[in-house]
Design an enzyme around this catalytic site. Structure first.
Site, PDB file in Angstrom:
ATOM      1  N   HIS A  63       0.815  -1.217   0.000  1.00 28.39           N
ATOM      2  CA  HIS A  63       0.000   0.000   0.000  1.00 28.39           C
ATOM      3  C   HIS A  63       0.844   1.260   0.000  1.00 28.39           C
ATOM      4  CE1 HIS A  63       0.785  -0.126   4.320  1.00 28.39           C
ATOM      5  NE2 HIS A  63       0.451  -1.382   4.247  1.00 28.39           N
ATOM      6  N   HIS A  92       7.454   6.952   4.374  1.00 34.67           N
ATOM      7  CA  HIS A  92       6.731   6.368   3.249  1.00 34.67           C
ATOM      8  C   HIS A  92       6.013   7.485   2.496  1.00 34.67           C
ATOM      9  CE1 HIS A  92       3.728   6.612   6.447  1.00 34.67           C
ATOM     10  NE2 HIS A  92       2.906   6.867   5.445  1.00 34.67           N
ATOM     11  N   HIS A  94       2.583   8.791  -0.236  1.00 30.72           N
ATOM     12  CA  HIS A  94       1.238   8.638  -0.822  1.00 30.72           C
ATOM     13  C   HIS A  94       1.260   9.475  -2.094  1.00 30.72           C
ATOM     14  CE1 HIS A  94      -0.425   7.159   3.121  1.00 30.72           C
ATOM     15  NE2 HIS A  94       0.570   7.920   3.575  1.00 30.72           N
ATOM     16  N   GLU A 104      -2.525  13.450   0.977  1.00 23.00           N
ATOM     17  CA  GLU A 104      -3.591  13.086   1.935  1.00 23.00           C
ATOM     18  C   GLU A 104      -4.156  14.363   2.556  1.00 23.00           C
ATOM     19  OE1 GLU A 104      -2.027   9.604   4.398  1.00 23.00           O
ATOM     20  OE2 GLU A 104      -3.555   8.812   3.038  1.00 23.00           O
ATOM     21  N   HIS A 117       5.614  11.065   4.494  1.00 22.66           N
ATOM     22  CA  HIS A 117       5.387  10.978   5.944  1.00 22.66           C
ATOM     23  C   HIS A 117       6.600  10.367   6.641  1.00 22.66           C
ATOM     24  CE1 HIS A 117       0.759  10.888   5.225  1.00 22.66           C
ATOM     25  NE2 HIS A 117       1.239  12.127   5.278  1.00 22.66           N
ATOM     26  N   THR A 200      -3.487   7.296   8.876  1.00 24.77           N
ATOM     27  CA  THR A 200      -4.392   7.487   7.739  1.00 24.77           C
ATOM     28  C   THR A 200      -4.687   6.166   7.022  1.00 24.77           C
ATOM     29  OG1 THR A 200      -2.607   7.859   6.153  1.00 24.77           O
ATOM     30  CG2 THR A 200      -3.469   9.809   7.329  1.00 24.77           C
ATOM     31  N   THR A 201      -4.158   5.062   7.599  1.00 23.05           N
ATOM     32  CA  THR A 201      -4.497   3.739   7.077  1.00 23.05           C
ATOM     33  C   THR A 201      -4.965   2.887   8.262  1.00 23.05           C
ATOM     34  OG1 THR A 201      -2.408   2.644   7.584  1.00 23.05           O
ATOM     35  CG2 THR A 201      -2.503   3.898   5.521  1.00 23.05           C
TER      36      THR A 201
HETATM   37  N1  LIG Z   1       0.027   7.403   6.782  1.00 25.81           N
HETATM   38  S1  LIG Z   1       0.480   7.400   8.290  1.00 25.81           S
HETATM   39  O1  LIG Z   1      -0.632   7.815   9.118  1.00 25.81           O
HETATM   40  O2  LIG Z   1       1.688   8.198   8.459  1.00 25.81           O
HETATM   41  C1  LIG Z   1       0.912   5.782   8.782  1.00 25.81           C
HETATM   42  C2  LIG Z   1       1.773   5.610   9.857  1.00 25.81           C
HETATM   43  C3  LIG Z   1       2.104   4.312  10.274  1.00 25.81           C
HETATM   44  C4  LIG Z   1       1.581   3.218   9.596  1.00 25.81           C
HETATM   45  C5  LIG Z   1       1.980   1.849  10.045  1.00 25.81           C
HETATM   46  O3  LIG Z   1       3.122   1.672  10.421  1.00 25.81           O
HETATM   47  N2  LIG Z   1       1.080   0.810  10.074  1.00 25.81           N
HETATM   48  C6  LIG Z   1      -0.289   0.829   9.690  1.00 25.81           C
HETATM   49  C7  LIG Z   1      -0.426  -0.029   8.426  1.00 25.81           C
HETATM   50  C8  LIG Z   1       0.386  -1.270   8.468  1.00 25.81           C
HETATM   51  C9  LIG Z   1       0.224  -2.234   7.488  1.00 25.81           C
HETATM   52  C10 LIG Z   1       1.005  -3.355   7.461  1.00 25.81           C
HETATM   53  O4  LIG Z   1       0.868  -4.279   6.511  1.00 25.81           O
HETATM   54  C11 LIG Z   1       1.985  -3.537   8.448  1.00 25.81           C
HETATM   55  O5  LIG Z   1       2.744  -4.652   8.413  1.00 25.81           O
HETATM   56  C12 LIG Z   1       2.155  -2.604   9.440  1.00 25.81           C
HETATM   57  C13 LIG Z   1       1.361  -1.478   9.459  1.00 25.81           C
HETATM   58  C14 LIG Z   1       1.555  -0.491  10.533  1.00 25.81           C
HETATM   59  C15 LIG Z   1       0.848  -0.841  11.790  1.00 25.81           C
HETATM   60  C16 LIG Z   1       0.064  -1.960  11.872  1.00 25.81           C
HETATM   61  C17 LIG Z   1      -0.582  -2.263  13.079  1.00 25.81           C
HETATM   62  C18 LIG Z   1      -0.428  -1.447  14.184  1.00 25.81           C
HETATM   63  C19 LIG Z   1       0.346  -0.300  14.077  1.00 25.81           C
HETATM   64  C20 LIG Z   1       0.982   0.009  12.882  1.00 25.81           C
HETATM   65  C21 LIG Z   1       0.750   3.407   8.504  1.00 25.81           C
HETATM   66  C22 LIG Z   1       0.413   4.704   8.106  1.00 25.81           C
HETATM   67 ZN   LIG Z   2       1.308   8.030   5.440  1.00 23.37          ZN
END
Ligand SMILES: NS(=O)(=O)c1ccc(C(=O)N2CCc3cc(O)c(O)cc3[C@@H]2c2ccccc2)cc1
Ligand SMILES: [Zn+2]
Length: 258
Positions: A63, A92, A94, A104, A117, A200-201
């Site tokens: 993603h 990362h 977007h 975003e 970000h 945001t995810t």
């Molecule tokens: N866009 S953002 O708000 O800056 C953001 C920040 C951190 C994360 C993140 O580290 N995540 C969420 C999504 C995700 C998906 C995966 O496949 C994975 O392996 C880890 C993550 C982590 C996450 C997952 C669960 C709990 C906390 C973070 C995602 C987005």
């Molecule tokens: Zn992000």
């Protein structure tokens, strides 16, 4: 539900089914409306100290494309609205499939072609995941930078040059140890918007102190095109991996600038 994504059948409109907090009162991103923000003279510049990384990976997690150093690299963020030291976790991006969309956060409704970000976690927690689950808006501090098309970004070039190597979901490469992450940041981290929000995810946890810089970074058209060649787990272009703005509810957006 199929794993979450940004397609019609698994995109942001579906996320509430697995993550009811999606309809919470502290969700991100938001539209940063200049007429509604409040200048706070107490907001000092931020200090980011990014040390060279021994072994860092650049990966496609289906993603986004993400720079992830090995744990405990000693890079940290302090100052601005932050009361304690935050450890760097990852950065990362977007982006959109054309230059009219991709960021975003928005500024007076305007979207930029991409948003970068830098994710940090509150060092009073034992780990990043604990910080996400710590409750309240001080678990993570995320620096957001808008990207606009212009001059080539030499500091990001070592990263954008690696993008073709992580075109497919689940792939990763080692980042050369001479990569200087500090060089990506502007010399002074002064003019920013800040507010309490969320990831945001999914899991969309409401644990983020958002710090979004007013001044966009520039990347070349070729660097933007590199992002648009990345594909997701369904083999489709990853572009469009941004969540639309969420309601502000009764939150205040503060600025460090007038
Ligand atoms: N866009 S953002 O708000 O800056 C953001 C920040 C951190 C994360 C993140 O580290 N995540 C969420 C999504 C995700 C998906 C995966 O496949 C994975 O392996 C880890 C993550 C982590 C996450 C997952 C669960 C709990 C906390 C973070 C995602 C987005
Ligand atoms: Zn992000």
């Amino acid at each position: 539900m199929a794993p979450w994504g940004y397609e019609k059948d698994n995109g942001p409109a579906h996320w509430h089914k697995d993550c009811p907090i999606a309809n919470g009162k502290n969700q991100s991103p938001i539209d940063l409306i200049n007429g509604e923000v409040k200048y706070d003279s107490g907001l000092k510049p931020l200090t980011a100290k990014y040390v060279p990384f021994s072994d860092a990976k650049f990966l496609n997690n289906g993603h986004s494309v993400q720079f992830q150093p090995s744990a405990g690299n000693g890079s940290e963020l302090t100052g601005g609205p932050l009361a304690v030291k935050y450890n760097f976790e990852q950065f990362h991006f977007h982006w959109g499939n054309n230059d009219t969309e991709g960021s975003e956060h928005r500024v007076d409704g305007k979207m930029y072609p991409a948003e970068l970000h830098f994710v940090h976690w509150n060092s009073t927690n034992p780990s990043f995941k604990d910080a996400v689950g710590s409750g309240g808006p001080n678990g993570l501090a995320v620096l957001g930078f808008f990207l606009k098309v212009g001059a080539e970004n030499a500091a990001l070039k070592p990263i954008t040059d690696l993008i073709p190597k992580v075109k497919d979901a689940g792939t990763s490469v080692t980042v050369p140890s001479n990569f200087d992450m500090q060089a990506i940041l502007p010399a002074t981290l002064t003019d920013y918007y800040t507010y309490d929000g969320s990831l945001t995810t999914p899991p969309l946890a409401e644990c983020v102190k958002w710090i979004v810089f007013k001044q966009p970074l520039e990347v070349s058209a070729a660097q933007m095109e590199a992002f648009r060649s990345v594909i997701n787990r369904d083999g489709k272009p990853m572009g469009g991996n941004y969540r639309p703005p969420c309601p502000l509810h009764d939150r205040a957006v503060k600025t460090s600038f007038k």
